[in-house]
Design a protein around this motif. Structure first.
Motif, PDB file in Angstrom:
ATOM      1  N   ALA A   1     -85.306  53.586 -67.489  1.00  0.00           N
ATOM      2  CA  ALA A   1     -84.622  52.410 -66.931  1.00  0.00           C
ATOM      3  C   ALA A   1     -83.236  52.263 -67.540  1.00  0.00           C
ATOM      4  CB  ALA A   1     -85.453  51.161 -67.176  1.00  0.00           C
ATOM      5  N   GLN A   2     -82.271  52.060 -66.700  1.00  0.00           N
ATOM      6  CA  GLN A   2     -80.889  52.010 -67.169  1.00  0.00           C
ATOM      7  C   GLN A   2     -80.359  50.582 -67.190  1.00  0.00           C
ATOM      8  OE1 GLN A   2     -78.703  54.502 -64.481  1.00  0.00           O
ATOM      9  NE2 GLN A   2     -79.617  56.382 -65.249  1.00  0.00           N
ATOM     10  N   GLY A   3     -80.345  49.976 -65.989  1.00  0.00           N
ATOM     11  CA  GLY A   3     -79.610  48.732 -65.759  1.00  0.00           C
ATOM     12  C   GLY A   3     -79.971  47.629 -66.713  1.00  0.00           C
ATOM     13  N   GLY A   4     -81.260  47.267 -66.780  1.00  0.00           N
ATOM     14  CA  GLY A   4     -81.651  46.217 -67.689  1.00  0.00           C
ATOM     15  C   GLY A   4     -82.786  45.372 -67.180  1.00  0.00           C
ATOM     16  N   VAL A   5     -82.851  44.152 -67.710  1.00  0.00           N
ATOM     17  CA  VAL A   5     -83.934  43.226 -67.377  1.00  0.00           C
ATOM     18  C   VAL A   5     -83.295  41.956 -66.829  1.00  0.00           C
ATOM     19  CG1 VAL A   5     -86.027  42.126 -68.229  1.00  0.00           C
ATOM     20  CG2 VAL A   5     -85.115  44.108 -69.446  1.00  0.00           C
ATOM     21  N   ALA A   6     -83.772  41.537 -65.648  1.00  0.00           N
ATOM     22  CA  ALA A   6     -83.214  40.328 -65.043  1.00  0.00           C
ATOM     23  C   ALA A   6     -83.951  39.113 -65.580  1.00  0.00           C
ATOM     24  CB  ALA A   6     -83.402  40.399 -63.528  1.00  0.00           C
ATOM     25  N   CYS A   7     -83.204  38.118 -66.053  1.00  0.00           N
ATOM     26  CA  CYS A   7     -83.878  36.855 -66.412  1.00  0.00           C
ATOM     27  C   CYS A   7     -82.831  35.772 -66.618  1.00  0.00           C
ATOM     28  CB  CYS A   7     -84.759  37.011 -67.640  1.00  0.00           C
ATOM     29  SG  CYS A   7     -83.877  37.177 -69.154  1.00  0.00           S
ATOM     30  N   VAL A   8     -83.297  34.536 -66.415  1.00  0.00           N
ATOM     31  CA  VAL A   8     -82.386  33.391 -66.518  1.00  0.00           C
ATOM     32  C   VAL A   8     -82.406  32.887 -67.961  1.00  0.00           C
ATOM     33  CG1 VAL A   8     -81.912  31.061 -65.688  1.00  0.00           C
ATOM     34  CG2 VAL A   8     -82.814  32.800 -64.111  1.00  0.00           C
ATOM     35  N   LEU A   9     -81.371  33.280 -68.723  1.00  0.00           N
ATOM     36  CA  LEU A   9     -81.272  32.812 -70.105  1.00  0.00           C
ATOM     37  C   LEU A   9     -80.208  31.720 -70.216  1.00  0.00           C
ATOM     38  CD1 LEU A   9     -81.409  36.195 -72.085  1.00  0.00           C
ATOM     39  CD2 LEU A   9     -83.188  34.452 -71.964  1.00  0.00           C
ATOM     40  N   ASP A  10     -79.281  31.736 -69.260  1.00  0.00           N
ATOM     41  CA  ASP A  10     -78.173  30.786 -69.294  1.00  0.00           C
ATOM     42  C   ASP A  10     -78.445  29.715 -68.234  1.00  0.00           C
ATOM     43  OD1 ASP A  10     -75.852  29.415 -68.853  1.00  0.00           O
ATOM     44  OD2 ASP A  10     -74.595  31.180 -68.476  1.00  0.00           O
ATOM     45  N   ARG A  11     -78.985  28.562 -68.706  1.00  0.00           N
ATOM     46  CA  ARG A  11     -79.423  27.541 -67.755  1.00  0.00           C
ATOM     47  C   ARG A  11     -78.256  26.672 -67.292  1.00  0.00           C
ATOM     48  NH1 ARG A  11     -84.909  26.413 -68.458  1.00  0.00           N
ATOM     49  NH2 ARG A  11     -84.742  25.018 -66.659  1.00  0.00           N
ATOM     50  N   ILE A  12     -77.022  26.983 -67.717  1.00  0.00           N
ATOM     51  CA  ILE A  12     -75.862  26.216 -67.236  1.00  0.00           C
ATOM     52  C   ILE A  12     -75.279  26.894 -66.006  1.00  0.00           C
ATOM     53  CG2 ILE A  12     -73.522  25.390 -67.826  1.00  0.00           C
ATOM     54  CD1 ILE A  12     -74.594  25.295 -70.772  1.00  0.00           C
ATOM     55  N   ASN A  13     -75.043  28.215 -66.106  1.00  0.00           N
ATOM     56  CA  ASN A  13     -74.431  28.933 -64.978  1.00  0.00           C
ATOM     57  C   ASN A  13     -75.454  29.539 -64.037  1.00  0.00           C
ATOM     58  OD1 ASN A  13     -71.655  28.642 -65.875  1.00  0.00           O
ATOM     59  ND2 ASN A  13     -72.338  29.896 -67.607  1.00  0.00           N
ATOM     60  N   ASP A  14     -76.726  29.414 -64.342  1.00  0.00           N
ATOM     61  CA  ASP A  14     -77.774  30.046 -63.542  1.00  0.00           C
ATOM     62  C   ASP A  14     -78.960  29.092 -63.550  1.00  0.00           C
ATOM     63  OD1 ASP A  14     -79.219  31.916 -62.124  1.00  0.00           O
ATOM     64  OD2 ASP A  14     -79.270  33.437 -63.705  1.00  0.00           O
ATOM     65  N   ASP A  15     -79.897  29.245 -62.631  1.00  0.00           N
ATOM     66  CA  ASP A  15     -81.158  28.516 -62.784  1.00  0.00           C
ATOM     67  C   ASP A  15     -82.308  29.251 -62.126  1.00  0.00           C
ATOM     68  OD1 ASP A  15     -81.744  27.482 -60.134  1.00  0.00           O
ATOM     69  OD2 ASP A  15     -80.031  26.139 -60.412  1.00  0.00           O
ATOM     70  N   PHE A  16     -83.534  28.820 -62.481  1.00  0.00           N
ATOM     71  CA  PHE A  16     -84.734  29.519 -62.025  1.00  0.00           C
ATOM     72  C   PHE A  16     -84.768  29.622 -60.495  1.00  0.00           C
ATOM     73  CE2 PHE A  16     -87.051  27.937 -66.055  1.00  0.00           C
ATOM     74  CZ  PHE A  16     -86.636  29.055 -66.764  1.00  0.00           C
TER      75      PHE A  16
ATOM     76  N   ARG B   1     -77.111  38.031 -64.631  1.00  0.00           N
ATOM     77  CA  ARG B   1     -78.327  37.685 -65.393  1.00  0.00           C
ATOM     78  C   ARG B   1     -79.103  38.916 -65.887  1.00  0.00           C
ATOM     79  NH1 ARG B   1     -80.702  36.236 -59.925  1.00  0.00           N
ATOM     80  NH2 ARG B   1     -79.997  34.091 -60.229  1.00  0.00           N
ATOM     81  N   ILE B   2     -78.461  40.093 -65.863  1.00  0.00           N
ATOM     82  CA  ILE B   2     -79.183  41.288 -66.302  1.00  0.00           C
ATOM     83  C   ILE B   2     -78.808  41.576 -67.751  1.00  0.00           C
ATOM     84  CG2 ILE B   2     -79.798  43.668 -65.678  1.00  0.00           C
ATOM     85  CD1 ILE B   2     -79.841  41.669 -63.270  1.00  0.00           C
ATOM     86  N   VAL B   3     -79.800  41.449 -68.648  1.00  0.00           N
ATOM     87  CA  VAL B   3     -79.530  41.795 -70.041  1.00  0.00           C
ATOM     88  C   VAL B   3     -79.821  43.280 -70.223  1.00  0.00           C
ATOM     89  CG1 VAL B   3     -79.960  39.469 -70.904  1.00  0.00           C
ATOM     90  CG2 VAL B   3     -81.855  41.099 -70.821  1.00  0.00           C
ATOM     91  N   HIS B   4     -79.097  43.915 -71.148  1.00  0.00           N
ATOM     92  CA  HIS B   4     -79.154  45.374 -71.191  1.00  0.00           C
ATOM     93  C   HIS B   4     -78.811  45.908 -72.568  1.00  0.00           C
ATOM     94  CE1 HIS B   4     -74.744  45.152 -71.057  1.00  0.00           C
ATOM     95  NE2 HIS B   4     -74.943  44.196 -70.175  1.00  0.00           N
ATOM     96  N   HIS B   5     -79.166  47.188 -72.758  1.00  0.00           N
ATOM     97  CA  HIS B   5     -78.651  47.938 -73.907  1.00  0.00           C
ATOM     98  C   HIS B   5     -77.850  49.078 -73.287  1.00  0.00           C
ATOM     99  CE1 HIS B   5     -78.496  50.098 -77.753  1.00  0.00           C
ATOM    100  NE2 HIS B   5     -78.640  51.172 -77.009  1.00  0.00           N
ATOM    101  N   LYS B   6     -76.557  48.934 -73.262  1.00  0.00           N
ATOM    102  CA  LYS B   6     -75.673  49.880 -72.576  1.00  0.00           C
ATOM    103  C   LYS B   6     -76.304  50.284 -71.240  1.00  0.00           C
ATOM    104  CE  LYS B   6     -73.427  51.299 -76.792  1.00  0.00           C
ATOM    105  NZ  LYS B   6     -72.342  50.335 -76.633  1.00  0.00           N
ATOM    106  N   ASP B   7     -76.412  51.617 -70.965  1.00  0.00           N
ATOM    107  CA  ASP B   7     -77.075  52.015 -69.717  1.00  0.00           C
ATOM    108  C   ASP B   7     -78.380  52.738 -70.024  1.00  0.00           C
ATOM    109  OD1 ASP B   7     -75.953  54.268 -70.772  1.00  0.00           O
ATOM    110  OD2 ASP B   7     -75.037  54.983 -68.909  1.00  0.00           O
TER     111      ASP B   7
END
Ligand code: FAD
Length: 489
Positions: free
Chosen positions: A45-60, A121-127
């Motif tokens: 897996a390259q891209g990362g993991v999608a999740c809402v960590l920033d509840r100001i600019n994003d939401d569930f 909203r995709i958190v990642h470790h480089k690619d």
């Protein structure tokens, strides 16, 4: 003395490893992987993991809506809600477990954009996010005395008994053994190798789905396959490495054989539309231009940024004599992901008592008819944790007496499987069920696959990895084609 475990976990990808870590020290876990621990789709897996960590600019609600839109509203809304709301907790847990996510200047996890997502909203470790996750989880699993890890250990059979399962294993040295476990979590990954060309790892032959099917578990939507629009268009390699969506997210442009942008002709979202839409656009443009040559171009961006943001893709392409800071990258769609699988409920329970499934081999309904980018690692985490929690709850009330004595050795000897079955199965599925499917070819294809499968099962062949994988590919192909034939009725 027969060997008994509380829980058997089949798979050392994100689902298997994270699931294993949920069990406390008094629960005896056997975790197996048919090849090296790190050979899996998770590691790729390259891209990362999608999740809402920033509840100001994003939401569930936005993540839920994006997931449902990509999935053509064929998702299970309850499963999507669970994924989106619980996922951030699991991602934060990964960080605690040592996953080295890239951080921004404020020390927060960096969030990128991928196709189909309305927010960064995709958190990642480089690619190489998957490798970072798998490496950190393996390190943690190895510290747990209650988890026995057996790599290069193949599950070839799973029989049901009243209080659990008898599992047939072939070890690295070729010896075999039957062991017992009260519960089993199937975390055995996808089916990419049923195609001629796939981004998937060599382990993705659908073994767990096949064994669950043989036990009578309900399998759903195996014909719901995701094709990734931009795999590197290598000449002959079966495993095609991925040019992640994040490359388009960071500005790469998709071009046809004439060097023209074309994606917008087919969808206003252009090359940032969901994967199925972009794959379809490429196939239609291929017909229009009578060419299979397509390119991604990120060469106009700052070379240092490109090399630093996509070091693995940069290196992989260099090996193919493409310098992505200067050259266009040749791409073409290929098999990438399975949306269907072993049907499970929100606790990852299959329709077979004590059998759970998590990760790519399972069908939670999260992805609907088309997976939103970077939702699958999240699904593997959330639902493997839920499987483990459900098992722990059951263990409070299940009596789980010792298994009656059983035979520890099966006779695995037999004739050598003839060459060519796997290649034929792959060709049939590639021809019949690619981006633009040919349902009219399905009945005849199914007939041939059924012949192959019945010979594999009843031919008296030696049981080894070659046999197990050929049986799995033929079983998976038969289920896919039966679904297609049924839809076409
Ligand atoms: C190139 C690529 C890039 C991707 N990028 C992303 C991304 O950026 N974000 C995202 O969310 N998803 C991504 N995905 C999808 C995601 O990686 C997978 O869906 C997910 O990692 C699957 O995890 P898993 O634990 O279910 O299976 P896997 O990680 O595939 O692990 C399966 C395990 O099962 C074991 N196994 C199988 N059969 C047997 C058997 N018979 N006996 C014993 N062991 C067996 C294997 O040895 C392996 O250890 C990508 C996939 C690929 C291929």
């Amino acid at each position: 003395m027969n060997k008994e475990y509380d829980v058997l976990i089949v798979g050392s990808g994100a689902a298997g490893l994270y699931g294993a870590l949920q069990f406390p020290e008094n629960v005896n876990v056997l975790l197996i992987s048919k090849r090296e621990l790190t050979l899996s789709n998770s590691s790729l897996a390259q891209g990362g993991v999608a999740c809402v960590l920033d509840r100001i600019n994003d939401d569930f609600q936005l993540h839920i809506a994006d997931t449902m839109t990509a999935g053509k509203n064929k998702n299970n809304p309850a499963a999507v809600e669970t994924l989106v709301r619980e996922g951030p907790g699991d991602v934060l847990r990964l960080k605690e477990l040592g996953v080295d996510f890239d951080l921004d200047e404020n020390g927060e996890m960096q969030k990128t954009l991928e196709a189909g997502h309305s927010r960064h909203r995709i958190v990642h470790h480089k690619d190489s996010t998957g490798k970072a996750i798998v490496d950190a989880l393996i390190e943690q699993v190895k510290k747990r005395p209650n988890i026995k890890i057996c790599d290069n250990t193949l599950l070839y059979k799973l029989d049901k008994t009243d209080s659990g399962f008898l599992a047939g294993l072939v070890y690295a040295d070729g010896s075999s053994e039957v062991v017992a476990a009260h519960y089993c979590i199937m975390a055995s990954g996808g089916i990419g190798r049923v195609y001629q060309y796939t981004t998937n790892s060599a382990i993705a032959t659908g073994d767990g789905i096949t064994l669950a099917f043989m036990l009578g578990a309900r399998i759903r939507h195996l014909s719901w396959i995701q094709f990734h629009p931009t795999a590197f268009a290598a000449e002959n390699d079966r495993e095609r490495f991925l040019i992640s969506e994040a490359v388009r997210g960071e500005g790469a442009i998709l071009l046809n054989c004439n060097g023209e942008r074309f994606a917008e002709k087919y969808d206003p979202r252009g090359h940032l539309a969901p994967r199925d839409v972009v794959s379809n656009a490429i196939m239609q443009e291929s017909i229009a231009t009578n060419s299979e040559k397509f390119y991604l171009d990120i060469s106009y961006k700052d070379p240092e940024f490109v090399k630093n943001r996509f070091p693995m893709i940069y290196q992989n392409c260099l090996k193919e004599n493409i310098d992505i800071t200067k050259d266009r990258i040749p791409v073409f769609p290929c098999q990438h992901y399975l949306m269907g699988g072993i049907d499970v409920d929100l606790e990852a329970r299959t329709t077979v008592d004590r059998l759970y499934a998590a990760g790519e081999c399972s069908h939670t309904g999260v992805h609907g008819a088309n997976r939103l980018a970077s939702n699958s690692l999240l699904e593997a985490l959330v639902f493997s944790r839920r499987a483990a929690c459900d098992i722990l709850n059951r263990m409070k009330t299940d009596s789980n007496p010792s298994f009656p004595a059983f035979d520890e050795h099966d006779d695995l000897s037999g004739k050598k499987l003839p060459h060519g079955y796997r290649t034929e199965v792959r060709k049939i599925i590639q021809d019949c069920h690619f981006v633009i499917p040919k349902p009219e070819a399905a009945p005849q294809s199914l007939e041939r696959i059924t012949e192959i499968l019945s010979d594999i099962i009843s031919g008296g062949y030696e049981i080894n990895r070659d046999f197990v994988e050929a049986r799995s590919l033929a079983t998976v192909a038969a289920i896919i084609l039966r679904e297609v034939v049924k839809q076409d009725d």
